[in-house]
Motif scaffolding. Structure first.
Motif, short mmCIF file in Angstrom:
data_model
loop_
_atom_site.label_atom_id
_atom_site.label_comp_id
_atom_site.label_asym_id
_atom_site.label_seq_id
_atom_site.Cartn_x
_atom_site.Cartn_y
_atom_site.Cartn_z
N ILE A 33 22.24 53.25 45.30
CA ILE A 33 22.59 52.87 43.93
C ILE A 33 22.66 51.35 43.79
O ILE A 33 22.10 50.76 42.87
N ALA A 34 23.37 50.71 44.72
CA ALA A 34 23.56 49.26 44.63
C ALA A 34 22.24 48.51 44.77
O ALA A 34 22.07 47.43 44.20
N ARG A 37 17.08 48.43 42.65
CA ARG A 37 15.84 47.68 42.36
C ARG A 37 14.83 47.83 43.48
O ARG A 37 13.62 47.78 43.24
N TYR A 185 39.42 37.41 50.27
CA TYR A 185 38.17 37.43 49.50
C TYR A 185 38.25 38.47 48.38
O TYR A 185 37.97 38.18 47.22
N LEU A 189 38.50 37.73 44.43
CA LEU A 189 37.46 38.19 43.52
C LEU A 189 38.08 38.96 42.35
O LEU A 189 37.71 38.75 41.19
N TYR A 192 39.79 36.58 40.04
CA TYR A 192 38.79 35.86 39.25
C TYR A 192 38.32 36.71 38.07
O TYR A 192 38.22 36.23 36.94
N LEU A 193 38.05 37.97 38.34
CA LEU A 193 37.55 38.84 37.27
C LEU A 193 38.63 39.13 36.23
O LEU A 193 38.33 39.35 35.07
N VAL A 194 39.87 39.15 36.66
CA VAL A 194 40.97 39.38 35.71
C VAL A 194 41.17 38.16 34.82
O VAL A 194 41.38 38.28 33.62
N VAL B 82 29.64 35.18 32.37
CA VAL B 82 29.09 35.69 33.62
C VAL B 82 28.86 37.18 33.50
O VAL B 82 29.75 37.91 33.03
N ARG B 104 30.26 42.60 32.74
CA ARG B 104 30.63 42.42 34.14
C ARG B 104 31.86 43.29 34.41
O ARG B 104 32.49 43.77 33.46
N PRO B 105 32.20 43.53 35.65
CA PRO B 105 33.38 44.36 35.92
C PRO B 105 34.62 43.83 35.21
O PRO B 105 35.00 42.68 35.38
N ARG B 125 38.17 43.71 27.15
CA ARG B 125 38.58 43.77 28.55
C ARG B 125 39.06 45.16 28.93
O ARG B 125 39.53 45.92 28.10
N LEU B 128 43.19 47.14 34.75
CA LEU B 128 42.86 46.88 36.15
C LEU B 128 42.04 48.02 36.77
O LEU B 128 41.08 47.78 37.51
N LEU B 131 38.53 47.69 35.70
CA LEU B 131 37.91 46.54 36.36
C LEU B 131 37.50 46.91 37.78
O LEU B 131 36.38 46.62 38.22
N LEU B 132 38.41 47.55 38.51
CA LEU B 132 38.10 47.92 39.89
C LEU B 132 36.96 48.94 39.94
O LEU B 132 36.10 48.87 40.82
N LEU B 135 33.84 47.17 39.51
CA LEU B 135 33.46 46.51 40.76
C LEU B 135 32.80 47.51 41.70
O LEU B 135 31.84 47.19 42.40
N HIS B 136 33.29 48.73 41.71
CA HIS B 136 32.71 49.78 42.52
C HIS B 136 31.25 50.01 42.13
O HIS B 136 30.39 50.25 42.98
N ALA B 138 29.25 47.84 40.58
CA ALA B 138 28.55 46.59 40.28
C ALA B 138 27.17 46.55 40.93
O ALA B 138 26.99 46.95 42.08
N GLN B 139 26.23 46.04 40.16
CA GLN B 139 24.87 45.82 40.66
C GLN B 139 24.69 44.33 40.94
O GLN B 139 25.53 43.52 40.60
N ALA B 140 23.56 44.01 41.52
CA ALA B 140 23.26 42.61 41.78
C ALA B 140 23.10 41.86 40.47
O ALA B 140 22.49 42.38 39.52
N VAL B 146 29.38 34.60 42.30
CA VAL B 146 30.52 35.43 42.65
C VAL B 146 30.12 36.90 42.74
O VAL B 146 30.43 37.58 43.71
N LEU B 147 29.40 37.38 41.72
CA LEU B 147 29.01 38.78 41.73
C LEU B 147 27.98 39.06 42.82
O LEU B 147 27.96 40.13 43.41
N TRP B 150 29.64 39.71 46.14
CA TRP B 150 30.15 41.06 46.26
C TRP B 150 29.03 42.02 46.65
O TRP B 150 29.20 42.93 47.45
#
Lengths: 196, 202
Positions: A33-34, A37, A185, A189, A192-194, B82, B104-105, B125, B128, B131-132, B135-136, B138-140, B146-147, B150
């Protein structure tokens, strides 16, 4: 080590053996999935069939329509959406890890069109990874239970593994550096997103 | 610095070391993904609901190629937004505005731009948990260092996880104890999982 140490060690070991392959499956399917592409999914193999509704079926018989749709879709899928258009036509969509089914039924004419799509291996891998929730019958509920066990195992492996490292290692400097780096880390992260 | 071991002599020391420090490296990731997998399976609204959207106004330079992916990215960069820009959400409107979404997440921002560069940003928004979970999933996203970090950490964790599984089995194989119980679990559980997957795929 105290008494807790051997217990934690054995739990870490046995849970690891029980769930390692499942966790490994989720790692590989998650990568599919990740890295979508670079690992494109094949288009589904689609087939279309027609059938007829029972003559005595009324357009307003919602329960009967749902029963017919579920029976037509078969096992291994669960209902994703249902719509009824102004002209009385029903559209049911079912999806499962291996296939999808769309049924369009017109109670007025009695005509039913069933479009089935059979997924290729890459998409099956992704679908198994993302099939969540306890609804949809015993099979889906059992799969969801296994997912929960794998999730708890991932948390348990990490925490018990940290405990075992701490209890069994004399010189912990390298471990602290790696552990701190990993958690700082991830925490950074998330922060940062929050905040951003 | 290597961990002590009381296992049999057949276990190479470096294997347990690899298992230990590899596990420490990805421990945060495993906890995060374990928690978010539980969220995905149970979907508690209280943790996943979105917060009320917030609107702000801004002024941007209208790109030469509005309502296109490149134009949207140029505006997003100018606004320091972002995230991923889904192409399907880039569109022109009948009132001469055009809009796109930056996702984004944890946060989606819908940007609506007028012909003179007046931009309305509607930011939504997530709590939490959302958001998490984002993140689970998340794609490139090459536009964000930053992303992308991850995404690379995800790839590293996949590899380390497979190594952990392999070295973990080797550690078990070196134990005299728990051979039978471990063997039953190692073979039995995957069989059950495979049978269930086969049933779901029929």
């Amino acid at each position: 080590m105290n008494r807790l140490g051997p217990l934690v060690r054995d739990l870490h070991l046995l849970a690891g053996l029980a769930l390692a392959l499942l966790v490994g499956f989720y790692a590989i399917s998650g990568a599919a999935i990740a890295y979508a592409r670079w690992i494109p999914a094949e288009p589904p193999a689609v087939s279309v069939a027609t059938m007829s509704l029972p003559r005595e079926l009324e357009a307003s018989d919602t329960a009967a329509m749902h029963r017919i749709a579920a029976a037509t879709a078969g096992a291994g899928v669960r209902r994703q959406s249902v719509e009824q258009a102004g002209d009385g036509r029903w559209r049911f969509r079912f999806v499962g890890p291996g296939r999808s089914v769309e049924m369009v039924a017109n109670p007025g004419t009695g005509a039913v069109q069933v479009t089935s799509g059979r997924f290729g291996p890459v998409r099956v891998l992704r679908m198994l990874h993302t099939t969540t929730g306890y609804d949809g019958g015993v099979g889906f509920a059992t799969w969801a239970l296994l997912q929960d066990l794998a999730s708890l195992a991932m948390i348990g492996f990490a925490l018990s593994g940290i405990y075992l490292w701490y209890r069994r290692t004399r010189d912990r400097r390298l471990g602290w550096i790696i552990l701190a780096g990993s958690w700082v880390y991830v925490a950074g992260l998330v922060a940062y997103l929050v905040l951003a | 610095m290597t961990p002590e071991t009381s296992v049999g002599r057949r276990l190479p020391r470096w294997m347990l070391t690899l298992h230990t420090y590899g596990g420490l490296l990805v421990s945060s990731y495993l906890v995060l993904y374990g928690v978010t997998s539980l969220l995905a399976n149970h979907r508690p609204n209280r943790l996943l609901d979105r917060l009320p959207p917030v609107e702000v106004m801004a002024v941007v330079t209208v790109p030469t190629d509005p309502a296109t992916p490149a134009g949207a990215r140029a505006v997003a960069d100018a606004l320091s937004l972002v995230g991923r820009i889904p192409e399907g959400q880039i569109r022109g409107n009948s009132d001469s505005t055009w809009q796109f979404t930056v996702a984004r997440p944890g946060r989606d921002v819908r940007v609506r731009i007028g012909p003179h560069g007046d931009a309305r940003l509607t930011s939504s928004r997530q709590r939490l948990g959302g958001l998490l979970l984002g993140l689970h999933n998340a794609q490139a996203e090459p536009s964000s260092v930053v992303l992308m970090s991850w995404w690379y950490f995800t790839g590293l964790t996949v590899i380390v996880l497979l190594i952990l599984a392999a070295t973990g089995v080797w550690v078990w194989a070196s134990h005299q104890r728990l051979r039978r119980a471990g063997g039953v679990l190692l073979v039995g559980v995957p069989l059950v999982v495979a049978a269930l997957a086969g049933w779901l795929l029929r």
